[in-house]
Motif scaffolding. Structure first.
Motif, PDB file in Angstrom:
ATOM      1  N   THR A  23     -32.184  38.367  -7.060  1.00 13.12           N
ATOM      2  CA  THR A  23     -33.231  39.184  -6.516  1.00 13.12           C
ATOM      3  C   THR A  23     -34.363  38.457  -5.776  1.00 13.12           C
ATOM      4  OG1 THR A  23     -32.719  40.330  -8.637  1.00 13.12           O
ATOM      5  CG2 THR A  23     -34.765  40.954  -7.540  1.00 13.12           C
ATOM      6  N   GLN A  24     -34.559  37.251  -6.163  1.00 10.52           N
ATOM      7  CA  GLN A  24     -35.880  36.511  -5.916  1.00 10.52           C
ATOM      8  C   GLN A  24     -35.385  36.128  -4.319  1.00 10.52           C
ATOM      9  OE1 GLN A  24     -36.082  33.149  -8.698  1.00 10.52           O
ATOM     10  NE2 GLN A  24     -35.263  34.909 -10.097  1.00 10.52           N
ATOM     11  N   VAL A  63     -28.948  47.686  -7.012  1.00  9.69           N
ATOM     12  CA  VAL A  63     -29.275  48.395  -8.409  1.00  9.69           C
ATOM     13  C   VAL A  63     -29.372  49.958  -8.128  1.00  9.69           C
ATOM     14  CG1 VAL A  63     -31.178  48.527 -10.294  1.00  9.69           C
ATOM     15  CG2 VAL A  63     -30.370  46.282  -9.278  1.00  9.69           C
ATOM     16  N   LEU A 111     -26.773  52.411 -10.193  1.00  9.82           N
ATOM     17  CA  LEU A 111     -27.299  53.535 -11.071  1.00  9.82           C
ATOM     18  C   LEU A 111     -26.766  54.748 -10.556  1.00  9.82           C
ATOM     19  CD1 LEU A 111     -31.220  52.584 -11.335  1.00  9.82           C
ATOM     20  CD2 LEU A 111     -29.368  52.488 -13.255  1.00  9.82           C
ATOM     21  N   LEU A 115     -24.437  47.368 -15.814  1.00  3.97           N
ATOM     22  CA  LEU A 115     -25.654  46.520 -15.856  1.00  3.97           C
ATOM     23  C   LEU A 115     -25.539  45.337 -16.181  1.00  3.97           C
ATOM     24  CD1 LEU A 115     -28.018  49.625 -17.509  1.00  3.97           C
ATOM     25  CD2 LEU A 115     -27.918  48.653 -15.176  1.00  3.97           C
ATOM     26  N   TRP A 116     -24.580  44.933 -16.774  1.00  2.00           N
ATOM     27  CA  TRP A 116     -24.341  43.595 -17.435  1.00  2.00           C
ATOM     28  C   TRP A 116     -24.126  42.823 -15.880  1.00  2.00           C
ATOM     29  CZ3 TRP A 116     -19.465  41.358 -19.976  1.00  2.00           C
ATOM     30  CH2 TRP A 116     -20.083  39.908 -20.699  1.00  2.00           C
ATOM     31  N   VAL A 176     -25.073  43.495 -13.034  1.00  2.00           N
ATOM     32  CA  VAL A 176     -26.240  43.283 -12.411  1.00  2.00           C
ATOM     33  C   VAL A 176     -27.402  42.353 -13.000  1.00  2.00           C
ATOM     34  CG1 VAL A 176     -28.423  44.668 -11.993  1.00  2.00           C
ATOM     35  CG2 VAL A 176     -26.337  45.860 -11.561  1.00  2.00           C
ATOM     36  N   GLN A 177     -27.176  42.273 -14.099  1.00  2.00           N
ATOM     37  CA  GLN A 177     -28.022  41.420 -14.913  1.00  2.00           C
ATOM     38  C   GLN A 177     -27.718  39.879 -14.538  1.00  2.00           C
ATOM     39  OE1 GLN A 177     -27.778  41.538 -19.087  1.00  2.00           O
ATOM     40  NE2 GLN A 177     -28.966  39.685 -19.390  1.00  2.00           N
ATOM     41  N   ARG A 178     -26.249  39.676 -14.571  1.00  2.00           N
ATOM     42  CA  ARG A 178     -25.787  38.096 -14.363  1.00  2.00           C
ATOM     43  C   ARG A 178     -25.956  37.947 -12.929  1.00  2.00           C
ATOM     44  NH1 ARG A 178     -20.047  38.126 -16.831  1.00  2.00           N
ATOM     45  NH2 ARG A 178     -20.393  40.536 -16.231  1.00  2.00           N
ATOM     46  N   PHE A 215     -30.283  38.929 -11.964  1.00  2.00           N
ATOM     47  CA  PHE A 215     -31.560  38.547 -12.669  1.00  2.00           C
ATOM     48  C   PHE A 215     -31.632  36.940 -13.178  1.00  2.00           C
ATOM     49  CE2 PHE A 215     -31.615  43.159 -13.556  1.00  2.00           C
ATOM     50  CZ  PHE A 215     -32.462  43.459 -12.220  1.00  2.00           C
ATOM     51  N   GLY A 216     -32.393  36.568 -14.025  1.00  2.00           N
ATOM     52  CA  GLY A 216     -32.614  35.274 -14.482  1.00  2.00           C
ATOM     53  C   GLY A 216     -33.081  34.354 -13.272  1.00  2.00           C
ATOM     54  N   GLU A 217     -32.985  32.911 -13.443  1.00  2.00           N
ATOM     55  CA  GLU A 217     -33.221  32.007 -12.462  1.00  2.00           C
ATOM     56  C   GLU A 217     -32.384  31.640 -11.713  1.00  2.00           C
ATOM     57  OE1 GLU A 217     -34.911  28.318 -14.246  1.00  2.00           O
ATOM     58  OE2 GLU A 217     -35.769  29.477 -15.860  1.00  2.00           O
ATOM     59  N   ARG A 232     -29.610  29.389 -10.444  1.00  2.00           N
ATOM     60  CA  ARG A 232     -29.298  28.210 -11.021  1.00  2.00           C
ATOM     61  C   ARG A 232     -28.304  27.474  -9.904  1.00  2.00           C
ATOM     62  NH1 ARG A 232     -27.592  31.918 -14.218  1.00  2.00           N
ATOM     63  NH2 ARG A 232     -25.645  31.812 -13.816  1.00  2.00           N
ATOM     64  N   HIS A 254     -38.153  39.583 -14.073  1.00  2.00           N
ATOM     65  CA  HIS A 254     -36.578  39.331 -14.291  1.00  2.00           C
ATOM     66  C   HIS A 254     -36.256  38.121 -13.890  1.00  2.00           C
ATOM     67  CE1 HIS A 254     -36.824  39.328  -9.895  1.00  2.00           C
ATOM     68  NE2 HIS A 254     -37.239  40.360  -9.993  1.00  2.00           N
ATOM     69  N   ALA A 255     -36.980  37.120 -13.664  1.00  2.00           N
ATOM     70  CA  ALA A 255     -36.521  35.698 -13.253  1.00  2.00           C
ATOM     71  C   ALA A 255     -36.330  34.869 -14.654  1.00  2.00           C
ATOM     72  CB  ALA A 255     -37.787  34.892 -12.732  1.00  2.00           C
ATOM     73  N   ASP A 256     -36.862  35.616 -15.895  1.00  2.00           N
ATOM     74  CA  ASP A 256     -36.566  35.193 -17.087  1.00  2.00           C
ATOM     75  C   ASP A 256     -35.320  36.093 -17.740  1.00  2.00           C
ATOM     76  OD1 ASP A 256     -36.346  34.493 -19.867  1.00  2.00           O
ATOM     77  OD2 ASP A 256     -38.390  34.195 -20.221  1.00  2.00           O
ATOM     78  N   MET A 257     -34.323  35.657 -17.873  1.00  2.00           N
ATOM     79  CA  MET A 257     -33.166  36.145 -18.345  1.00  2.00           C
ATOM     80  C   MET A 257     -33.352  37.055 -19.607  1.00  2.00           C
ATOM     81  SD  MET A 257     -30.243  37.041 -17.140  1.00  2.00           S
ATOM     82  CE  MET A 257     -28.800  36.128 -16.324  1.00  2.00           C
ATOM     83  N   LYS A 312     -31.766  45.628 -20.519  1.00  2.00           N
ATOM     84  CA  LYS A 312     -30.194  46.058 -20.397  1.00  2.00           C
ATOM     85  C   LYS A 312     -29.911  46.745 -21.830  1.00  2.00           C
ATOM     86  CE  LYS A 312     -26.936  43.809 -21.274  1.00  2.00           C
ATOM     87  NZ  LYS A 312     -26.278  42.613 -21.487  1.00  2.00           N
TER      88      LYS A 312
END
Lengths: 539, 629
Positions: free
Chosen positions: A372-373, A383, A387, A436-437, A439-441, A444-446, A448, B161-164, B171
């Motif tokens: 996303t970033q 997303v 949905l 969604l799982w 999508v999250q992986r 989202f998050g940093e 890496r 969202h940058a923080d998991m 979710k």
């Protein structure tokens, strides 16, 4: 029919084929070939919109019929016609093709001209299969679809493309061989009885086969279609084909080709062998439910994004089977609607996965994270599409799923309909989990992985490909009435036809056991029973 | 009278404008559009409430707006109709009123955030869906709103969202809500099958003509309650709400305290005529509500994150609302919903102001002595705390008191009225205690703030303090309106039966006593002699850890459900790959192998062919002649 609509269906079938020839022979370089293909596919879509305008929504039968002799001695004729179901399925096809052609540039690295030719031939074959009302003509188009698709996988696919292409081809060809036997047998039986050899669907539809033989013929058809849908356990070609196919191939495969299975059940299995189909309904609906849950469960544990989406197709198509074999208007409309919505949303998902693959040449979920970033527009589109695929009310997925579930729940011909519905509805939870799982992986998050740090967001061309699909998702979720209104008369007449014919067959050949839903069955096969049965089938 | 579609379209329009054109205008325009549209809706809702008020005939006290037919196939007809009656008026005013204040507050709170525009788009979208939820006449349209607010909640919980961890919490909220939606969906299907309609208005008249059989009604109500338990965070589906605190604090105030989480209560109140048919389902609702009220309050005792305390408090207060609607006191359930919206929004916004002032610190153990630095926040939070604790004459006292009285007098099917009101009283005591604890730890005593954070300590700007003040005033005085409130809702829920004075007095005094006792005890523990809590915690040992770790419910669910589903998926995948696919490939392979074997017959030697020919002819002869010479 007014003069302007003369032969419009033939034009619709042959325009892409003509376009394929033009693309193959005329343009000087790849880029102009791409332009020409784009013009043809857009022109085809506009022509299809004209068909929509010429279509009378209140009439449930076949419209804009075209009929001419083809092989007189064998009784093979050239008949095209369109009804509410095929109207929308062809529109789905012609809407997806320009998008696929648009997305091809920059994504297809070798022999783009051949790719575009295959795509246009495929489009023509698909339209032809939808519109053909002669069984041999249908079969010709049906087989014609197979070759360009196998080529798309085998030439422009991923590392295991040959294995997947061969598997796809053989598996599907196996099914169609059985279907051909059934087609020939059906025409022969009709010839034996009436002395008139024909493969015309409209004629054969009126012919009732003796239940014992009908079962065999039904299996021949049903197997071909079940492989195409795909119904569990005939689905294993699908993940392989999808994973290896190029983006455009996946979009068309998921968006349109799978629909031929369900369409086949609608068009052939139900009207030709209504009594067998109705008796097989619990089994096929049950397999649909198994597909919903099983596909979702497997989808959840995939590590490859494309494979995940492929298994989610198995899950979604389960709703089609369930809705269709609930044999209620709601369920059948839901079935068609899920087909359309799945074509749009899953097609879009495959397209989006392809965009990411073009940039990173990997589809492993673990290679991503925090996308996303760097690609905010892409993430939003993904997303949003996810949905829609999950079935969020207000987007396209929900209407069809709800109608399928409602149809099943209200069904009176399906034993254990309530429990089937409950099991199918659990797919609502699972679809949210797996998508969604993922999508999250992915998003989202940093970040890496350093190689993801400089990914470019979607280009204008890519945005032009995905935005119309997103608009469609909203429109189909918010205002389904235009689609449903064109669909209702067709489904109503189909239902009446099937009900009456199955009653006639039961009356003609006798029924071994009393039907389950009549409260107090009377002995014998008197006319009173027939009328009561008709009421019981609620038409 | 304002046409209802404009009421809901205003926030949607603002969201879309900001989405498509927001990049070309600054934060000011974005904020003005976002806040202005909600304020516009508020004015419209107020105008409509007045229009309903002046109609003397009960039949006319409804505003209907038929927009279009959404789905129509067979017997299933779903119309996109909006209906505003007395109950929806209350909800609309809360959503747009409190919503507007929180929008205003957010302008200050989010001023320095990079996702300013995105935030307001989500927030406006939320208001749109929430209004659709409450105004929808058809349950399926309500379900659009129901899922839509869930979507906005998902997006806003995972806003950073940058923080998991945040994305994960989002979710979780969505998936847990989906479990509830599964029940909701099935409940709707049973209604559709039984009554042939999903329109609440039609359903009501159908039920009035011919009541649904008790068993079916129980099934419907329990399935719908599963949905309500998901959305409103009740046992067993409450676990998502505390995690949802990962979102920005104003979001917690608006979505996870004042409005969205009360949707379940609203839905039951809306369908009260169905729940009235099923004493068993109502009893279950009341029992679950009471159990949640006390359970969440116990967990709230031992939390150190200021937002977590408030989150468990919200779960507990929602339990009160379900207790109320479960014992048939729909009016008081909605009344508590209203007062709770005021004081819990206030408390969350106050907590947000504290967090804002402390540069993001949320740990209560690292606060202390803030009342000098954040005077406005302190005074308003004090009002909120007294209100939620149930100290007269603040709002919480009236609403909680009425619920306890109603529970005491009720004869529910599951637990007795005495038990329910006893649990309610105990939970009230705990509420007073943990809220007192929060207030003492944050605002009294000596400062435990980290040095560099203490340097930046500042009171919030006016956009943040003004909403606090307004909400504080509302929290203080809203309780006086309780007679008017029950009059206002009487057309729907009927007039409240007069309560026996002695019971009413006894319950009232008990509730005042527990409120004061809880607050007093917390003052003793956390101001007078701060050593006591640590000693008690040490004395209780394992029990304290059990509470502080939330009874390990999350871990239990993880083991029992999440892992189980995951491993089923793994097993299915293995089965698919190694059994089904292998069978397919094996079929292909065996055909090839068969062909390979048969190919050896093609030797090219004419002699061999002649022998096979002879053998074939002999076999056929034997076959046709039956072996006779």
């Amino acid at each position: 029919m007014d003069a302007t609509n003369l032969n419009i269906l033939s034009t619709l079938v042959f325009l892409p084929l003509f376009g394929a020839a033009v693309v193959a022979l005329w343009p000087a370089n790849d880029r102009s070939a791409w332009h020409v293909a784009l013009y043809f596919s857009v022109g085809e879509f506009l022509l299809n919109l004209k068909v929509l305008l010429g279509f009378t929504p209140e009439y449930g039968g076949f419209q804009l019929l075209e009929r001419t002799e083809w092989i007189r001695t064998l009784g093979v004729s050239y008949v095209l016609g369109i009804d509410g179901i095929t109207l929308w399925l062809t529109l789905l096809t012609t809407a997806l093709t320009p998008i696929v052609v648009l997305a091809a540039w920059g994504s297809i690295q070798k022999q783009i001209r051949a790719y575009l030719v295959s795509m246009l031939i495929l489009e023509g074959a698909m339209i032809g299969s939808f519109l053909a009302l002669d069984l041999i003509l249908f079969f010709v188009f049906w087989e014609m679809m197979l070759i360009p698709m196998a080529l798309l996988i085998g030439v422009w696919g991923g590392p295991r493309r040959i294995y997947s292409a061969v598997k796809f081809f053989l598996y599907t060809a196996f099914g169609s061989a059985l279907m051909l036997v059934s087609i020939l047998a059906l025409a022969y039986l009709n010839y034996e009885k009436t002395g008139y050899l024909t493969f015309n669907y409209l004629v054969l539809r009126e012919f009732s086969v003796e239940p014992g033989i009908a079962l065999v013929l039904f299996i021949g058809f049903a197997l071909a279609f079940a492989i195409k849908v795909p119904v569990v356990p005939f689905h294993t070609w699908l993940p392989d084909a999808h994973t290896e196919a190029p983006t455009g191939g996946s979009v068309i495969l998921a968006g349109v080709l799978l629909k031929f299975g369900v369409y086949g059940f609608f068009r052939f299995c139900l009207p030709l062998f209504p009594d067998v189909a109705l008796r097989a309904a619990p089994c096929l609906a049950g397999l649909g439910v198994v597909g919903i849950v099983y596909g979702a469960l497997i989808s959840m544990v995939q590590t490859d994004i494309k494979k995940l989406v492929a298994y989610s197709s198995v899950s979604h198509l389960g709703f089609c089977m369930l809705g269709l074999f609930s044999f209620t208007l709601e369920g059948m409309a839901g079935s068609v609607y899920v087909m359309l919505a799945h074509g749009v949303s899953t097609g879009a998902l495959f397209l989006l996965v392809g965009f990411l693959y073009d940039r990173r040449h990997t589809r492993e979920i673990s290679d991503f994270g925090g996308i996303t970033q760097v690609m905010p527009f892409y993430a939003t589109a993904f997303v949003f599409t996810a949905l829609a695929s999950i079935g969020l009310p207000g987007l396209c997925g929900f209407v069809g799923e709800f109608l399928s579930l409602a149809g099943t729940f209200l069904s009176q011909s399906l034993p254990g309909a309530r429990w089937l519905t409950a099991a199918a509805a659990s797919g609502v939870i699972l679809s949210a989990v797996y998508l969604l799982w993922m999508v999250q992986r992915v998003f989202f998050g940093e970040i890496r992985n350093d190689r993801n740090r400089h990914l470019a967001d979607l280009t204008t061309r890519e945005r032009c490909a995905i935005l119309p699909l997103m608009a469609l998702m909203v429109w189909m979720g918010v205002y389904p009435e235009p689609i449903l209104s064109h669909l209702r008369p067709t489904l109503e007449s189909l239902k009446v036809f099937v009900t009456i014919k199955s009653v006639q067959i039961d009356a003609e050949y006798g029924h071994p056991e009393p039907p389950r839903q009549v409260p107090e069955p009377q002995p014998g096969n008197s006319p009173e029973i027939t009328s009561e049965r008709a009421v019981a089938y609620e038409f | 009278m304002v046409v209802l579609r404009f009421l809901i379209l205003a926030p949607l329009a603002a969201a879309l404008l900001n989405l498509f054109f927001g990049r070309w205008w600054g934060k000011k325009t974005t904020a003005a559009l976002a806040c202005g549209s909600v304020f516009l809706s508020f004015c419209g809702a107020l105008r409509n409430a007045y229009a309903i008020q002046i109609h003397s005939l009960p039949a006319q006290r409804v505003i209907v707006d038929e927009i279009f037919t959404w789905i129509a196939v067979g017997r299933t007809v779903i119309r996109m109709d909006l209906v505003q009656d007395n109950l929806t008026c209350v909800m609309c005013l809360i959503i747009t009123g409190v919503g507007f204040l929180i929008h205003l507050y957010s302008v200050g709170y989010m001023a320095h955030d990079g996702g300013f525009r995105r935030y307001f788009i989500y927030l406006n979208l939320f208001v749109f869906f929430m209004l659709l939820l409450v105004l929808a006449d058809n349950l399926l349209v309500l379900f659009i709103g129901w899922e839509g607010v869930g979507l906005c909640s998902y997006l806003l919980i995972g806003f950073w969202h940058a923080d998991m961890k945040n994305a994960s919490a989002g979710k979780k909220a969505f998936v847990v809500n989906r479990i509830g939606d599964f029940g909701f969906l099935l409940g709707m299907l049973v209604i559709l099958l039984t009554a042939g309609t999903l329109s609440v208005t039609e359903l009501k008249s159908a039920v009035a003509l011919q009541p649904i059989a008790s068993g079916t009604a129980t099934l419907i109500c329990l399935l719908l309650f599963l949905g309500a338990a998901g959305k409103s965070a009740q046992i067993p589906l409450y676990t998502w709400l505390p995690d949802a605190m990962a979102g920005p604090t104003p979001v917690s105030a608006l979505i996870h305290a004042a409005t969205m989480v009360t949707a379940g209560v609203y839905m039951i109140a809306r369908l009260h005529f169905l729940y009235a048919l099923s004493p068993l389902a109502s009893g279950v609702v009341a029992a679950v509500g009471a159990a949640t009220a006390i359970f969440a309050a116990v967990i709230g005792l031992a939390q150190n994150d200021i937002k977590k305390v408030l989150a468990y408090s919200t779960v507990s207060q929602l339990g009160y609302m379900f207790l109320a609607v479960g014992v048939g006191a729909y009016t008081w359930g909605i009344f508590h919903l209203t007062t709770h919206a005021f004081f819990k929004a206030l408390l969350f916004l106050g907590a947000g102001s504290v967090i804002h002032g402390l540069s993001g610190e949320q740990n209560l153990q690292k606060m202390g002595g803030l009342r000098k630095h954040l005077p406005v926040t302190f005074v308003t939070m004090l009002a909120g705390t007294l209100a939620i604790a149930g100290v007269p004459p603040l709002a919480g006292f009236f609403s909680k008191d009425e619920i306890l009285v109603a529970a005491r007098l009720a004869e529910p099917a599951v637990w007795s009225g005495r038990v329910l009101s006893g649990i309610g009283l105990a939970a009230a005591f705990l509420t007073a205690f943990y809220m007192g604890r929060l207030l003492c730890l944050a605002f009294f005593g000596s400062s435990r703030v980290e040095k560099e954070k203490a340097a930046h300590l500042h009171e919030s700007p006016w956009t943040m303090t003004v909403p606090l003040m307004i909400l504080a005033i509302l929290s203080a005085i809203a309780g006086f309106g309780h007679h008017h409130f029950s009059e206002w809702l009487a057309p729907l829920f009927g007039h409240a039966a007069p309560t026996p004075a002695d019971i009413h007095d006894r319950v009232m005094w008990a509730s005042v006593a527990v409120a004061l006792a809880g607050l007093g005890l917390s003052a003793l523990f956390y101001i007078r002699s701060p050593g006591i809590p640590a000693r008690i915690a040490a004395g209780l040992g394992g029990l304290y850890r059990l509470v502080a770790d939330k009874f390990y419910v999350d871990e239990l669910y993880d083991r029992m459900a999440v892992k189980a589903v995951y491993w089923t998926g793994v097993l299915s995948h293995a089965f698919d790959k190694h059994v089904i696919d292998r069978l397919v490939n094996w079929t292909g392979g065996s055909l090839r192998a068969g062909g390979f074997v048969i190919s050896f017959l093609q030797t090219g030697n004419v002699g061999h062919y002649a022998i096979w020919f002879l053998a074939g002819v002999s076999a056929l002869l034997v076959l046709f002649t039956g072996g006779a010479p």
